[in-house]
Design a protein around this motif. Structure first.
Motif, short mmCIF file in Angstrom:
data_model
loop_
_atom_site.label_atom_id
_atom_site.label_comp_id
_atom_site.label_asym_id
_atom_site.label_seq_id
_atom_site.Cartn_x
_atom_site.Cartn_y
_atom_site.Cartn_z
N LEU A 162 0.83 -1.20 0.00
CA LEU A 162 0.00 0.00 0.00
C LEU A 162 0.87 1.26 0.00
O LEU A 162 0.49 2.29 -0.58
CB LEU A 162 -0.93 -0.01 1.21
CG LEU A 162 -2.10 -1.00 1.14
CD1 LEU A 162 -2.77 -1.14 2.50
CD2 LEU A 162 -3.12 -0.56 0.10
N ALA A 163 2.02 1.18 0.63
CA ALA A 163 2.91 2.34 0.68
C ALA A 163 3.52 2.65 -0.68
O ALA A 163 3.83 3.81 -0.98
CB ALA A 163 4.03 2.11 1.71
N VAL A 168 -4.93 1.67 -6.06
CA VAL A 168 -5.47 0.51 -5.36
C VAL A 168 -6.91 0.32 -5.80
O VAL A 168 -7.72 1.26 -5.73
CB VAL A 168 -5.41 0.70 -3.82
CG1 VAL A 168 -6.06 -0.49 -3.12
CG2 VAL A 168 -3.97 0.87 -3.36
N LYS A 179 -9.98 -0.37 3.10
CA LYS A 179 -8.71 0.11 2.55
C LYS A 179 -8.70 1.61 2.25
O LYS A 179 -7.61 2.19 2.08
CB LYS A 179 -8.37 -0.62 1.24
CG LYS A 179 -8.42 -2.13 1.31
CD LYS A 179 -7.42 -2.74 2.25
CE LYS A 179 -7.55 -4.26 2.29
NZ LYS A 179 -6.68 -4.88 3.30
N ARG A 182 -6.31 3.92 3.92
CA ARG A 182 -4.92 3.45 3.99
C ARG A 182 -4.12 3.84 2.74
O ARG A 182 -2.94 3.50 2.64
CB ARG A 182 -4.91 1.93 4.18
CG ARG A 182 -5.61 1.49 5.47
CD ARG A 182 -5.57 -0.01 5.64
NE ARG A 182 -4.18 -0.49 5.72
CZ ARG A 182 -3.85 -1.78 5.67
NH1 ARG A 182 -4.80 -2.70 5.53
NH2 ARG A 182 -2.59 -2.14 5.76
N HIS A 183 -4.78 4.53 1.80
CA HIS A 183 -4.11 4.93 0.56
C HIS A 183 -4.90 6.08 -0.06
O HIS A 183 -6.14 6.10 0.01
CB HIS A 183 -4.06 3.74 -0.41
CG HIS A 183 -3.18 3.97 -1.60
ND1 HIS A 183 -3.59 4.65 -2.72
CD2 HIS A 183 -1.89 3.61 -1.84
CE1 HIS A 183 -2.60 4.69 -3.60
NE2 HIS A 183 -1.56 4.07 -3.08
N VAL A 186 -7.79 4.95 -3.70
CA VAL A 186 -8.48 3.66 -3.64
C VAL A 186 -9.80 3.79 -4.39
O VAL A 186 -10.57 4.71 -4.15
CB VAL A 186 -8.74 3.21 -2.19
CG1 VAL A 186 -9.42 1.85 -2.17
CG2 VAL A 186 -7.45 3.18 -1.40
#
Length: 411
Positions: A162-163, A168, A179, A182-183, A186
């Motif tokens: 994810l980094a 995504v 998710k 986290r990004h 997405v």
């Protein structure tokens, strides 16, 4: 090796002249085998192959006493499938090193080409984390860390993926919600449908030989049979309704086949090719999705939901979150396209209801809904994001070159 790798004579035209190489290589790293079950990766990547050169790398297969090599096969849809063949007995570090070496060897002739790396499993970072593609895509189709036998490092490697990912994609709303924070990029792309393929089930084709002698009514399931299936529910339904026949199509993985219920009205037919499925579904009276309620099903968005509907089959499912929200009855009381039930008694009652329900009005609703979605549309939207990402990557590389030119002009 049964076919040539990307960028070689395998791409010659029908007239024997070398074909123009696609501008971008799409390297897919997958935990699923191409010929296992035809599902999301196959639907998307066969479409990707119309505009990209697609290289699909599977997990290794081990044989005694062989030298490491990459087995390559080209599918009729134009995807090159690469399978690392490794000797048995290697340590885990040696397996990773061998995969990295084979991948580097495979990609060496492609040096200098634009490349998209498309991950289905974070575990692939162990041997592909050194790659520096123009764009990295993580198509998160399942919460793999919740599956039986998931490697301990799965969550750690997903954080790393994810980094580094530029884009995504998620295979359903529940995954998207898990998710999205986290990004920064997405996008939710739920399970879609090849309507024409499954609609062939409505045409009244002849039964396959191994299904022809099974009495009606037939309640069917197709897909991978693993820890996500509630085998106890299947057994309870079959015991409660011995007058119904339960036809089960799909490979059994990660669970002991002996643990599956073995009543006379449950027919475990094994896996079937994608092209064969409409003939089987065409001989069913209803479908069911007896998913267990556990961590492995918490985030799933079953591709088979719209596939059942395209085949013209009413379907009952256990209360999987994405099925309930996307296909089930609405909070205002509006009927859904899929019936939802959990316990054997209520599940059997729901199946009885859909077996008796008039099909024509329901099918009109189904067809209106399915007309709004397709794998072609899903891929087109994904590809739009990929192209934008590649353009942005190109622009990021230009300032350095422009600066060099400006400096040179002042010398």
């Amino acid at each position: 090796m049964t076919d040539a790798p990307p960028g070689t004579a395998a791409q010659s035209s029908a007239q024997g002249q070398p074909a123009a190489r696609p501008s971008t290589l799409l390297l897919c790293l997958s935990h699923l085998r191409w010929n296992f079950v035809f599902q999301r990766p196959q639907h998307l990547l066969t479409r990707a192959a119309r505009g990209y050169e697609v290289l699909f790398v599977e997990e290794p297969i081990f044989h005694p006493g062989i030298s490491p090599r990459m087995d390559l096969n080209r599918t009729p849809q134009g995807v090159t499938v690469a399978v690392p063949l490794l000797p048995e007995g290697l340590t885990s570090d040696a397996v990773i090193a061998a995969q990295r070496s084979l991948l580097d060897e495979l990609l060496a002739p492609e040096a200098g080409r634009p490349m998209v790396v498309w991950f289905y499993t974070p575990m692939a970072l162990e041997f592909a984390g050194h790659l520096n593609p123009d764009l990295t895509v993580y198509d998160c189709m399942d919460e793999l860390s919740a599956f039986r036998g998931a490697p301990p490092r799965m969550l750690e490697l997903e954080r790393a993926l994810l980094a580094r990912a530029d884009l995504v994609f998620t295979g359903g709303r529940s995954l998207y919600e898990a998710k999205r924070n986290r990004h920064p990029k997405v996008s939710c792309f739920p399970s879609s449908i090849d309507t024409a393929h499954y609609a062939a089930a409505r045409a009244g084709q002849a039964d396959p030989e191994d299904q022809a002698d099974i009495p009606h009514p037939r309640i069917g399931f197709f897909g991978v049979i693993d820890e996500r299936m509630d085998a106890e529910l299947v057994g309870a339904l079959a015991a409660a309704r011995p007058d119904w026949q339960f036809v089960m199509i799909g490979p059994v993985v990660k669970i002991d086949p002996a643990a599956l219920p073995r009543l006379s009205n449950i027919h475990w037919l094994g896996g079937r090719q994608y092209a064969e499925l409409p003939r089987y579904l065409g001989g069913w009276d209803a479908g069911f999705m007896p998913f267990a309620q556990n961590e492995s099903t918490r985030f799933i968005s079953p591709t088979k939901t719209p596939e059942f509907l395209a085949a013209g089959l009413p379907v009952v499912s256990t209360p999987i979150t994405d099925v309930v929200r996307d296909w089930g009855p609405k909070p205002d009381g509006t009927a859904g396209l899929v019936e939802i039930a959990e316990e054997p008694v209520t599940f059997a009652a729901a199946l009885q209801q859909v077996l008796e329900r008039p099909r024509a009005p329901w099918l009109k609703q189904v067809d209106r809904r399915l007309a709004q979605m397709s794998w072609d549309q899903t891929w087109a939207e994904m590809d739009g994001q990929i192209e934008a990402g590649l353009r942005a990557a190109t622009l990021r590389q230009r300032p350095a070159a422009d600066t060099t030119l400006r400096r040179a002009s002042h010398v």
